[in-house]
Design a protein around this motif. Sequence first.
Motif, PDB file in Angstrom:
ATOM      1  N   ALA A  40      34.108  -3.345 -26.736  1.00  0.00           N
ATOM      2  CA  ALA A  40      34.729  -3.689 -28.020  1.00  0.00           C
ATOM      3  C   ALA A  40      33.802  -3.241 -29.146  1.00  0.00           C
ATOM      4  CB  ALA A  40      34.986  -5.188 -28.100  1.00  0.00           C
ATOM      5  N   PRO A  41      34.226  -2.272 -29.954  1.00  0.00           N
ATOM      6  CA  PRO A  41      33.369  -1.760 -31.023  1.00  0.00           C
ATOM      7  C   PRO A  41      32.935  -2.850 -32.004  1.00  0.00           C
ATOM      8  CG  PRO A  41      35.299  -0.376 -30.747  1.00  0.00           C
ATOM      9  CD  PRO A  41      35.514  -1.594 -29.910  1.00  0.00           C
ATOM     10  N   ASN A  42      31.696  -2.774 -32.413  1.00  0.00           N
ATOM     11  CA  ASN A  42      31.121  -3.643 -33.435  1.00  0.00           C
ATOM     12  C   ASN A  42      31.050  -5.115 -33.036  1.00  0.00           C
ATOM     13  OD1 ASN A  42      30.864  -1.414 -35.306  1.00  0.00           O
ATOM     14  ND2 ASN A  42      33.087  -1.537 -35.493  1.00  0.00           N
ATOM     15  N   ARG A  43      31.399  -5.418 -31.770  1.00  0.00           N
ATOM     16  CA  ARG A  43      31.330  -6.796 -31.295  1.00  0.00           C
ATOM     17  C   ARG A  43      30.534  -6.915 -30.006  1.00  0.00           C
ATOM     18  NH1 ARG A  43      35.934  -5.409 -32.703  1.00  0.00           N
ATOM     19  NH2 ARG A  43      37.105  -5.579 -30.790  1.00  0.00           N
ATOM     20  N   GLU A  44      30.495  -5.869 -29.243  1.00  0.00           N
ATOM     21  CA  GLU A  44      29.695  -5.830 -28.018  1.00  0.00           C
ATOM     22  C   GLU A  44      28.621  -4.759 -28.195  1.00  0.00           C
ATOM     23  OE1 GLU A  44      32.231  -6.811 -24.184  1.00  0.00           O
ATOM     24  OE2 GLU A  44      33.049  -5.084 -25.232  1.00  0.00           O
ATOM     25  N   PRO A  45      27.533  -4.875 -27.477  1.00  0.00           N
ATOM     26  CA  PRO A  45      26.517  -3.811 -27.562  1.00  0.00           C
ATOM     27  C   PRO A  45      27.102  -2.477 -27.112  1.00  0.00           C
ATOM     28  CG  PRO A  45      25.629  -5.744 -26.446  1.00  0.00           C
ATOM     29  CD  PRO A  45      27.108  -5.973 -26.612  1.00  0.00           C
ATOM     30  N   VAL A  46      26.612  -1.409 -27.700  1.00  0.00           N
ATOM     31  CA  VAL A  46      27.032  -0.077 -27.270  1.00  0.00           C
ATOM     32  C   VAL A  46      26.504   0.177 -25.862  1.00  0.00           C
ATOM     33  CG1 VAL A  46      27.170   0.824 -29.622  1.00  0.00           C
ATOM     34  CG2 VAL A  46      25.050   1.096 -28.305  1.00  0.00           C
ATOM     35  N   ILE A  47      27.091   1.149 -25.206  1.00  0.00           N
ATOM     36  CA  ILE A  47      26.689   1.478 -23.842  1.00  0.00           C
ATOM     37  C   ILE A  47      25.342   2.188 -23.880  1.00  0.00           C
ATOM     38  CG2 ILE A  47      27.321   2.742 -21.738  1.00  0.00           C
ATOM     39  CD1 ILE A  47      30.264   2.514 -22.779  1.00  0.00           C
ATOM     40  N   ASP A  48      24.453   1.740 -23.023  1.00  0.00           N
ATOM     41  CA  ASP A  48      23.147   2.354 -22.846  1.00  0.00           C
ATOM     42  C   ASP A  48      23.313   3.865 -22.616  1.00  0.00           C
ATOM     43  OD1 ASP A  48      20.230   2.135 -21.883  1.00  0.00           O
ATOM     44  OD2 ASP A  48      21.255   2.965 -20.122  1.00  0.00           O
ATOM     45  N   GLN A  49      22.558   4.684 -23.325  1.00  0.00           N
ATOM     46  CA  GLN A  49      22.731   6.132 -23.254  1.00  0.00           C
ATOM     47  C   GLN A  49      22.584   6.693 -21.838  1.00  0.00           C
ATOM     48  OE1 GLN A  49      23.929   8.156 -25.681  1.00  0.00           O
ATOM     49  NE2 GLN A  49      23.956   9.733 -24.107  1.00  0.00           N
ATOM     50  N   PRO A  50      21.557   6.317 -21.077  1.00  0.00           N
ATOM     51  CA  PRO A  50      21.486   6.832 -19.706  1.00  0.00           C
ATOM     52  C   PRO A  50      22.686   6.417 -18.842  1.00  0.00           C
ATOM     53  CG  PRO A  50      19.341   6.044 -20.397  1.00  0.00           C
ATOM     54  CD  PRO A  50      20.328   5.605 -21.445  1.00  0.00           C
ATOM     55  N   ALA A  51      23.185   5.194 -19.017  1.00  0.00           N
ATOM     56  CA  ALA A  51      24.362   4.750 -18.266  1.00  0.00           C
ATOM     57  C   ALA A  51      25.589   5.550 -18.674  1.00  0.00           C
ATOM     58  CB  ALA A  51      24.601   3.263 -18.490  1.00  0.00           C
ATOM     59  N   LEU A  52      25.752   5.796 -19.967  1.00  0.00           N
ATOM     60  CA  LEU A  52      26.894   6.574 -20.450  1.00  0.00           C
ATOM     61  C   LEU A  52      26.840   7.998 -19.905  1.00  0.00           C
ATOM     62  CD1 LEU A  52      29.427   6.417 -22.209  1.00  0.00           C
ATOM     63  CD2 LEU A  52      28.008   7.064 -24.161  1.00  0.00           C
ATOM     64  N   HIS A  53      25.646   8.547 -19.821  1.00  0.00           N
ATOM     65  CA  HIS A  53      25.470   9.888 -19.260  1.00  0.00           C
ATOM     66  C   HIS A  53      25.887   9.903 -17.787  1.00  0.00           C
ATOM     67  CE1 HIS A  53      22.525  13.542 -18.791  1.00  0.00           C
ATOM     68  NE2 HIS A  53      23.797  13.923 -18.823  1.00  0.00           N
ATOM     69  N   THR A  54      25.532   8.860 -17.047  1.00  0.00           N
ATOM     70  CA  THR A  54      25.918   8.759 -15.650  1.00  0.00           C
ATOM     71  C   THR A  54      27.428   8.577 -15.520  1.00  0.00           C
ATOM     72  OG1 THR A  54      23.763   7.835 -15.086  1.00  0.00           O
ATOM     73  CG2 THR A  54      25.543   7.471 -13.504  1.00  0.00           C
ATOM     74  N   ILE A  55      28.025   7.757 -16.377  1.00  0.00           N
ATOM     75  CA  ILE A  55      29.478   7.593 -16.388  1.00  0.00           C
ATOM     76  C   ILE A  55      30.141   8.950 -16.603  1.00  0.00           C
ATOM     77  CG2 ILE A  55      31.424   6.653 -17.728  1.00  0.00           C
ATOM     78  CD1 ILE A  55      29.647   4.102 -18.128  1.00  0.00           C
ATOM     79  N   GLU A  56      29.624   9.722 -17.536  1.00  0.00           N
ATOM     80  CA  GLU A  56      30.179  11.051 -17.801  1.00  0.00           C
ATOM     81  C   GLU A  56      30.131  11.912 -16.545  1.00  0.00           C
ATOM     82  OE1 GLU A  56      29.217  15.109 -20.320  1.00  0.00           O
ATOM     83  OE2 GLU A  56      27.731  13.514 -20.228  1.00  0.00           O
ATOM     84  N   HIS A  57      28.962  11.996 -15.911  1.00  0.00           N
ATOM     85  CA  HIS A  57      28.818  12.846 -14.728  1.00  0.00           C
ATOM     86  C   HIS A  57      29.760  12.415 -13.605  1.00  0.00           C
ATOM     87  CE1 HIS A  57      25.010  15.393 -15.168  1.00  0.00           C
ATOM     88  NE2 HIS A  57      25.209  14.849 -16.367  1.00  0.00           N
ATOM     89  N   ASN A 130      21.327   6.440 -15.392  1.00  0.00           N
ATOM     90  CA  ASN A 130      21.108   5.068 -14.959  1.00  0.00           C
ATOM     91  C   ASN A 130      22.334   4.614 -14.170  1.00  0.00           C
ATOM     92  OD1 ASN A 130      20.893   2.248 -14.673  1.00  0.00           O
ATOM     93  ND2 ASN A 130      19.593   2.118 -16.491  1.00  0.00           N
ATOM     94  N   LEU A 131      22.273   4.804 -12.869  1.00  0.00           N
ATOM     95  CA  LEU A 131      23.414   4.487 -12.005  1.00  0.00           C
ATOM     96  C   LEU A 131      23.727   2.997 -11.991  1.00  0.00           C
ATOM     97  CD1 LEU A 131      25.603   5.301 -10.030  1.00  0.00           C
ATOM     98  CD2 LEU A 131      23.876   5.248  -8.206  1.00  0.00           C
TER      99      LEU A 131
END
Length: 156
Positions: A40-57, A130-131
């Motif tokens: 949820a934007p502006n209400r929950e923390p943003v996704i950790d960059q390494p985790a988001l990179h892993t989600i992308e892959h 970050n798996l």
Amino acid sequence: MKKIASFCIDHTKLMPGVYLSRKDKKDGVTVSTFDIRITAPNREPVIDQPALHTIEHLAATWLRNSEIKDDVVYFGPMGCRTGCYLLVFGEPSPEEISKYVKGAFEFIAGYEGEIPGAKADECGNYLEQNLETAKYYAKKYLKDLRENPRFEYPRR
């Protein structure tokens, strides 16, 4: 300048879901952009960059090996780090595409092993992965989709 469509969505009301962001048509071809909103934007923390990179892959790998592989144009993170965009040829509904989004996130949630494309010769930032945190976000997102599926942007 004209405000782009994604800036016209009320992000203070936006919740995790699968939303049709836009349809672009040119020369008889339609590309549909889906907003895969994980937090949820502006209400929950943003996704950790390494985790988001892993989600992308992992999600890109799963989607490009799924039955819609020939329709996938792109899967990648949003700059705000609250979700990803999935671009596909054609005009599927958010409900139709959610089947594949769920499949990708189930794949991430249960993934074990080496992350595809996470080697120096395959990725521009291969060490930033970050798996375990990616799996956390995948499980959280799947729970949100199951408990309260959302397919329409909130109204202003």
